[in-house]
Every structure is written in structure tokens, then in C-alpha cells.
Design a protein around this motif. Structure first.
Motif, PDB file in Angstrom:
ATOM      1  N   ASN A  19       0.534  -1.313   0.084  1.00 58.08           N
ATOM      2  CA  ASN A  19      -0.150  -0.234   0.349  1.00 58.08           C
ATOM      3  C   ASN A  19       1.284   1.421   0.086  1.00 58.08           C
ATOM      4  N   VAL A  20       1.872   1.785   0.476  1.00 62.90           N
ATOM      5  CA  VAL A  20       3.276   2.419   0.421  1.00 62.90           C
ATOM      6  C   VAL A  20       3.804   2.678  -0.823  1.00 62.90           C
ATOM      7  N   LYS A  21       4.218   1.528  -1.262  1.00 64.41           N
ATOM      8  CA  LYS A  21       4.544   1.240  -2.694  1.00 64.41           C
ATOM      9  C   LYS A  21       3.547   2.881  -3.746  1.00 64.41           C
ATOM     10  N   LYS A  22       1.935   2.325  -3.295  1.00 68.26           N
ATOM     11  CA  LYS A  22       1.257   2.484  -4.081  1.00 68.26           C
ATOM     12  C   LYS A  22       1.007   3.903  -3.534  1.00 68.26           C
ATOM     13  N   ILE A  23       1.351   4.118  -2.562  1.00 67.70           N
ATOM     14  CA  ILE A  23       0.789   5.724  -2.087  1.00 67.70           C
ATOM     15  C   ILE A  23       1.980   6.881  -3.073  1.00 67.70           C
ATOM     16  N   ASN A  24       2.722   6.118  -2.585  1.00 63.99           N
ATOM     17  CA  ASN A  24       4.779   6.966  -2.267  1.00 63.99           C
ATOM     18  C   ASN A  24       4.157   7.463  -4.029  1.00 63.99           C
ATOM     19  N   ARG A  25       3.994   6.344  -4.923  1.00 67.07           N
ATOM     20  CA  ARG A  25       3.903   7.251  -6.346  1.00 67.07           C
ATOM     21  C   ARG A  25       3.068   8.512  -6.617  1.00 67.07           C
ATOM     22  N   ASN A  26       2.227   8.690  -5.171  1.00 61.39           N
ATOM     23  CA  ASN A  26       1.819  10.200  -5.384  1.00 61.39           C
ATOM     24  C   ASN A  26       2.237  11.565  -4.966  1.00 61.39           C
ATOM     25  N   PHE A  27       3.243  10.847  -3.867  1.00 64.74           N
ATOM     26  CA  PHE A  27       4.037  11.745  -3.768  1.00 64.74           C
ATOM     27  C   PHE A  27       5.540  12.567  -3.885  1.00 64.74           C
ATOM     28  N   PRO A  28       5.598  13.048  -3.642  1.00 65.30           N
ATOM     29  CA  PRO A  28       7.627  13.287  -4.699  1.00 65.30           C
ATOM     30  C   PRO A  28       8.709  12.402  -2.878  1.00 65.30           C
ATOM     31  N   VAL A  29       9.783  12.645  -3.955  1.00 68.57           N
ATOM     32  CA  VAL A  29      10.686  12.256  -3.653  1.00 68.57           C
ATOM     33  C   VAL A  29      10.913  12.740  -2.117  1.00 68.57           C
ATOM     34  N   ASN A  30      10.806  13.934  -1.812  1.00 70.61           N
ATOM     35  CA  ASN A  30      10.976  14.510  -0.322  1.00 70.61           C
ATOM     36  C   ASN A  30      10.211  13.918   0.897  1.00 70.61           C
ATOM     37  N   GLN A  31       8.620  13.944   0.348  1.00 73.78           N
ATOM     38  CA  GLN A  31       7.798  12.949   1.559  1.00 73.78           C
ATOM     39  C   GLN A  31       7.140  11.432   1.089  1.00 73.78           C
ATOM     40  N   GLN A  32       8.588  10.832   0.923  1.00 72.13           N
ATOM     41  CA  GLN A  32       8.112   9.156   0.481  1.00 72.13           C
ATOM     42  C   GLN A  32       7.524   8.475   1.578  1.00 72.13           C
ATOM     43  N   ILE A  33       6.613   7.504   2.091  1.00 73.16           N
ATOM     44  CA  ILE A  33       6.437   7.396   3.200  1.00 73.16           C
ATOM     45  C   ILE A  33       6.892   6.291   3.881  1.00 73.16           C
ATOM     46  N   ILE A  34       8.091   6.478   4.454  1.00 72.70           N
ATOM     47  CA  ILE A  34       8.850   4.667   4.642  1.00 72.70           C
ATOM     48  C   ILE A  34       8.489   3.771   5.804  1.00 72.70           C
ATOM     49  N   TYR A  35       7.115   4.273   6.925  1.00 74.75           N
ATOM     50  CA  TYR A  35       6.703   3.083   7.239  1.00 74.75           C
ATOM     51  C   TYR A  35       5.244   4.177   8.683  1.00 74.75           C
ATOM     52  N   MET A  36       4.211   2.837   8.412  1.00 72.19           N
ATOM     53  CA  MET A  36       3.252   3.039   8.923  1.00 72.19           C
ATOM     54  C   MET A  36       2.287   1.755   9.749  1.00 72.19           C
ATOM     55  N   GLY A  37       2.204   2.167  11.223  1.00 68.74           N
ATOM     56  CA  GLY A  37       1.588   0.796  11.461  1.00 68.74           C
ATOM     57  C   GLY A  37       1.140   1.458  12.757  1.00 68.74           C
ATOM     58  N   TRP A  38       0.516   0.484  14.005  1.00 70.26           N
ATOM     59  CA  TRP A  38      -0.216   0.206  14.869  1.00 70.26           C
ATOM     60  C   TRP A  38       0.706   0.348  16.195  1.00 70.26           C
ATOM     61  N   VAL A  39       0.011   1.226  17.240  1.00 70.86           N
ATOM     62  CA  VAL A  39       1.211   1.040  18.633  1.00 70.86           C
ATOM     63  C   VAL A  39       0.334   1.290  19.444  1.00 70.86           C
ATOM     64  N   ASP A  40       0.414   0.948  20.816  1.00 67.23           N
ATOM     65  CA  ASP A  40      -0.313   1.231  21.780  1.00 67.23           C
ATOM     66  C   ASP A  40       0.641   2.182  22.638  1.00 67.23           C
ATOM     67  N   GLU A  41       0.318   3.871  22.712  1.00 71.08           N
ATOM     68  CA  GLU A  41       0.707   4.603  24.019  1.00 71.08           C
ATOM     69  C   GLU A  41       0.502   4.349  25.097  1.00 71.08           C
ATOM     70  N   LYS A  42       1.611   4.935  26.411  1.00 77.85           N
ATOM     71  CA  LYS A  42       0.598   5.206  27.234  1.00 77.85           C
ATOM     72  C   LYS A  42       0.706   6.096  28.065  1.00 77.85           C
ATOM     73  N   GLU A  43      -0.367   5.871  28.390  1.00 71.63           N
ATOM     74  CA  GLU A  43      -1.474   7.485  28.785  1.00 71.63           C
ATOM     75  C   GLU A  43      -0.559   8.109  29.629  1.00 71.63           C
ATOM     76  N   GLN A  44      -0.682   9.417  29.437  1.00 70.94           N
ATOM     77  CA  GLN A  44       0.966  10.012  30.878  1.00 70.94           C
ATOM     78  C   GLN A  44      -0.188  10.546  31.930  1.00 70.94           C
ATOM     79  N   ASP A  45      -1.446  10.788  31.917  1.00 71.09           N
ATOM     80  CA  ASP A  45      -2.126  10.892  33.094  1.00 71.09           C
ATOM     81  C   ASP A  45      -3.009   9.271  33.713  1.00 71.09           C
ATOM     82  N   SER A  46      -1.765   7.980  33.618  1.00 75.66           N
ATOM     83  CA  SER A  46      -3.450   6.556  33.418  1.00 75.66           C
ATOM     84  C   SER A  46      -3.118   6.335  34.727  1.00 75.66           C
TER      85      SER A  46
END
Length: 494
Positions: free
Chosen positions: A238-265
Motif C-alpha cells: 500500500n505504501v508503494k502505491k501511495i508513494n507514487r503520488n508523493f515527491p521524493v522528499n515526501q515518501q512514506i517510510i513506515y506506517m503501523g499501529w502502536v499502543d501509547e502509554k497514557e501520560q495520566d494513566s
């Protein structure tokens, strides 16, 4: 478990909400996870539930009839009349006799419940004889008849004897989980508690698989890695397809889910799901994956990659029971903590961040920050080719310059001041330069990024992967940069 034609199957337990666990079959393909449940279906002939029939319910000693009836009156226009109260509704079954006969014109969703009686002389015997149990409905005194007067409790004559009618137990689709941008979770939502040999898959639209339990830890890990591999492959495509529409300096390197620890958990909500993306010069944080170009402008937060610091946490640095964690220190010095499910996901993130930083340093070549030295307004330029250049802000006159190799040490006060120790090339003496910055952490992280990029240029494996990424025409390959990213502040020793 079976692996053929890039698929994977297996039978496991599913905990879906508050229901009791039941057997399901998983089928993993390249782009979708199919969850199937076992059902009894009519495979030939006209099924009995296609026409009007009667249902006879017999009261049991324990449990009564086992169901309730709600009476609904319809208006002439087809809408429900809610103006009439029927207090007798709850008393219908309670005051009924031993048998109640109802007329049913539709009961299509009940084949799994109506496991047919396994009698040799019955023409509607299921082809899967391994179940070995009679119908729970028959056992409880319920009959589906063509003749209202037929009240034989367990006789097969109560079932339709239409020629050619054949039933089979089969796996039917219960839920389909598209894998693109879906996420895995072994943890109880919002907490650091990891389920034992269990996981769930959540689709990008929020549809959840339910908690899938495997018989052994190895089996669970095998499924997690297989699903994660397919998600990664879909993301890369999917990233390869999206990058066709973006210039070289705006290419996507990474996309993915993470779990962020809440500051006031709080105890029951320690983590929340976030979607991270590395694109061009920025790290973006979203609540959901960006789909359109407009979505990229609506990120919750964005940070310049060479002005932030990523640190993969060792076991001794972990904040709680969560493993596979990393921290990101922002240009303001704020620490954010993230967790991923698998070690391979952590490795992908680390390499992607290093790659994004290298590419951006290589693109900008230099960065200048305003500073104060001896009460005078100065400018410090970190230059990829030249090293450190300090100049007077008013006259632009260069006061001193040093190569990266001449920096032998540095320290900071954690607020605004950095003390550099450079070695004079002529007399080998150590020369100290103290500068004061309004954005200390951004400067520290930027210097670290330039040093890391310098080191990466000496790594033949990294350079080789850079060439491969250029020739493929897609997103740069996620490769490793040979540098130490474990410190949040730059400290060099002589």
C-alpha cells in the motif's frame, strides 16, 4: 494446522464478548482473516424451514419451556403499535399447560441449534455422524412438524421425510477481518496484562475478531507472526502505491499501529492505540490510518524526525509488564512511551526511524540554530560535510569551525546550555565552547542525527541497501543504521 498456497488454518476457541468460549476455525489468507463457526446446513432438497409449520414445546421439570414470547401488534400501515400495553405477555408461558403449540413461518437462523437426531431410519440424518448427539430441541420436547397433531417426543417421524433432503455440518463464515491496517493485540485492552496464549485482531473499521485462544504458547506466537507478516506485506504494498503520488522528499517510510502509554494513566486505562507514520521529514501520530491526502493534514501530532530521539527500551528500562517498547523524546524534552506486540515489529520500527532520519539529514545537509555565546547572539550550523560552524548573527563572520571528528566530548545542563569539547588539529589541545540555546533538546537530537547519518555512510550494508531501495522505485528499504540510539543526550568522551 495447515499451510498451503500461502494460507494457514486451524481450529481454536473464541471468546466473543460475554458468551461462553466455542470452537471456531481460523483461515488466514494474504489479505483477510476468516473466522468460521460450525453450522448444520441443508445441502440438498428443500429445507423444512422454508414453509409454514408448527412448533410444539413441552414443559421440562427444570428450566420450564426455556424461552419467552413477546407479542407485538402491527398497525395497518405496517408500523409497530406501542400504545397498547399487554401485561399478560409475561404470563403466557407461565400459565400455559404442559404443551404449547406455535405456528412458525421463519426459523432460518436455527440450523446450528437444531442438531438433527441421528437415527438410522431417518432420511434427514446429517452426513457428519461424528457429532453423535441428538437434537437438543428433541431432547427438551420440541418438535418441528408438518402435522400439528403429531406429538411424538423423539420420533424421527416428526422430521420431514422429503426425498433427497440431506444435512451436513460445515464451517461457515462468522467474521471476516481485512488485514490492511488491522492490528494485533495480546493484551487486555488499555492495560499491560498479556493474555495467556490468546490474541485478537481488530480491523481498521473497528470490527474485532474476539479473543482467540490457542492450546499452546508456541501455536499462539506462530499465528501472531503469520498475521503480522501478512499485515506488513499489505502495508508495504500500500505504501508503494501511495508513494507514487508523493515527491521524493515526501515518501512514506513506515506506517503501523502502536499502543501509547497514557501520560495520566489510571489502572484500567494505561494504554491507547495510536497509528504512527514516518513520511518525509516528519513523524505523524494519528488516531486512525490516513487514507486520503487530506488526512495527512489532520494528524494529532507531528514531529521533525531529526529533532526527536528514539530509544528502544531494554528490559531494565521497561515501565511495566509490557515488552517490546520504545520511547520518543520530542524537541521539547517530553518523553512518549510506545509498545508493539512482537519483537519483529519493534525491529521494523527501529530500522524505519533510522532510515527516515538518515534520508532527511542527507536531504537538508545542514541545519542552523540561534544561540548565545558570551552574551553575544550567534548562530551554530551543523553541516553534514563541514561539521560545526559558529558565526556572528549580525555580521555573519565565522568565529570558529570544527569537523565532526574533532568533537571529543559534550555535556549539557538539561535546560539550555551545551558545552562542546573540540580538539585542535594543530596542537591537539582541547578547546571548550559553551553555547546557550532556547531549544536545547532539538539541538541535541539534531546533532545526534547528523552523527548517526555520518556513521551510516561508513556502513557497507546500509549503503548497499540504499542502492537497492533506489533501484526498486518504491519506499526505501527498512535497514539498520550502525549507530547507538540508546542515549537521549549526546555525551562523548576523550
Amino acid at each position: 494446522m495447515d499451510r498451503r498456497n500461502d494460507t494457514k488454518t486451524g481450529v481454536y476457541l473464541l471468546q466473543d464478548g460475554n458468551e461462553e468460549p466455542f470452537n471456531i476455525r481460523l483461515h488466514l489468507a494474504k489479505d483477510i482473516l476468516t473466522i468460521q463457526e460450525q453450522d448444520v446446513i441443508c445441502v440438498s432438497g428443500e429445507p423444512f424451514y422454508s414453509s409454514e409449520r408448527t412448533v410444539t414445546i413441552r414443559r421440562q421439570t427444570i428450566g420450564g419451556f426455556g424461552l419467552s414470547i413477546k407479542v407485538i401488534y402491527m398497525k395497518s400501515n405496517g408500523s409497530v403499535d406501542n400504545s397498547i400495553n399487554f401485561p399478560f405477555q409475561v404470563q403466557v408461558l407461565r400459565n400455559a399447560g404442559e404443551d404449547v403449540t406455535l405456528t412458525v413461518s421463519f426459523l432460518k437462523k436455527t440450523p446450528a441449534f437444531l442438531k438433527l437426531p441421528l437415527c438410522e431410519d431417518c432420511t434427514c440424518v446429517p452426513s457428519d455422524q461424528s457429532s453423535g448427539t441428538s437434537s437438543p430441541l428433541c431432547d427438551s420436547g420440541l418438535h418441528l412438524n408438518y402435522h400439528p397433531n403429531n406429538t411424538d417426543t423423539l420420533s424421527c417421524s416428526s422430521w420431514p421425510t422429503s426425498p433427497g433432503l440431506r444435512w451436513e455440518k460445515r464451517w461457515v463464515d462468522l467474521r471476516l477481518i481485512p488485514l490492511l491496517h488491522s492490528r494485533l493485540s495480546q493484551h487486555v485492552p488499555g492495560s499491560d496484562v498479556c493474555r495467556k496464549n490468546a490474541f485478537q485482531v481488530i480491523a481498521v473499521d473497528g470490527v474485532c475478531s474476539g479473543v482467540i485462544t490457542c492450546p499452546a504458547a508456541e501455536d499462539c506466537l506462530d499465528w501472531l507472526q503469520a498475521i503480522a507478516t501478512n499485515i506488513s506485506a499489505l502495508t508495504k504494498h500500500n505504501v508503494k502505491k501511495i508513494n507514487r503520488n508523493f515527491p521524493v522528499n515526501q515518501q512514506i517510510i513506515y506506517m503501523g499501529w502502536v499502543d501509547e502509554k497514557e501520560q495520566d494513566s489510571v489502572q484500567d486505562r494505561m494504554y491507547s492505540s495510536q497509528f504512527l507514520a514516518l513520511r518525509g521529514s516528519s513523524l505523524f501520530k494519528f488516531s486512525a490510518p490516513p487514507v486520503t491526502t487530506w488526512d495527512w493534514t489532520r494528524a494529532e501530532k507531528s514531529y521533525t524526525v531529526y529533532e526527536i530521539m528514539c530509544k528502544v527500551l531494554k528490559d531494565s528500562d521497561l515501565l511495566d509488564k509490557r515488552k517490546h517498547c520504545f520511547s520518543v523524546q520530542t524537541e521539547c524534552g517530553e518523553d512518549m512511551f510506545y509498545s508493539v506486540e512482537l519483537e519483529c515489529e519493534l525491529l521494523i520500527w527501529e530500522k524505519a526511524f533510522q532510515m527516515a532520519t538518515f534520508l532527511e539529514v542527507e536531504r537538508i545537509q545542514c541545519k542552523t540554530y540561534a544561540c548565545i555565546m558570551e552574551s553575544h547572539l550567534m548562530g551554530l550550523t551543523v553541516d553534514f560535510s563541514m561539521g560545526f560552524v559558529c558565526f556572528d548573527a549580525a555580521s555573519k563572520a565565522v568565529l570558529w569551525r570544527y569537523k565532526f571528528s574533532q568533537l571529543k566530548g559534550s555535556s549539557d545542563d538539561g535546560k539550555s546550555k551545551i558545552k562542546f569539547l573540540f580538539q585542535n588539529q594543530d596542537n591537539k589541545a582541547i578547546e571548550a565552547k559553551e553555547l546557550e540555546f532556547s531549544n536545547l533538546f532539538a539541538v541535541l537530537h539534531c546533532i545526534h542525527a547528523f552523527f548517526a547519518a555520518k556513521v551510516a555512510c561508513l556502513d557497507p550494508v546500509f549503503l548497499e541497501s540504499q542502492g537497492a531501495a533506489t533501484t526498486t522505485g518504491g519506499a526505501p528499504t527498512r535497514t539498520s543504521v550502525s549507530c547507538n540510539t540508546q542515549t537521549s543526550k549526546i555525551k562523548y568522551s576523550t
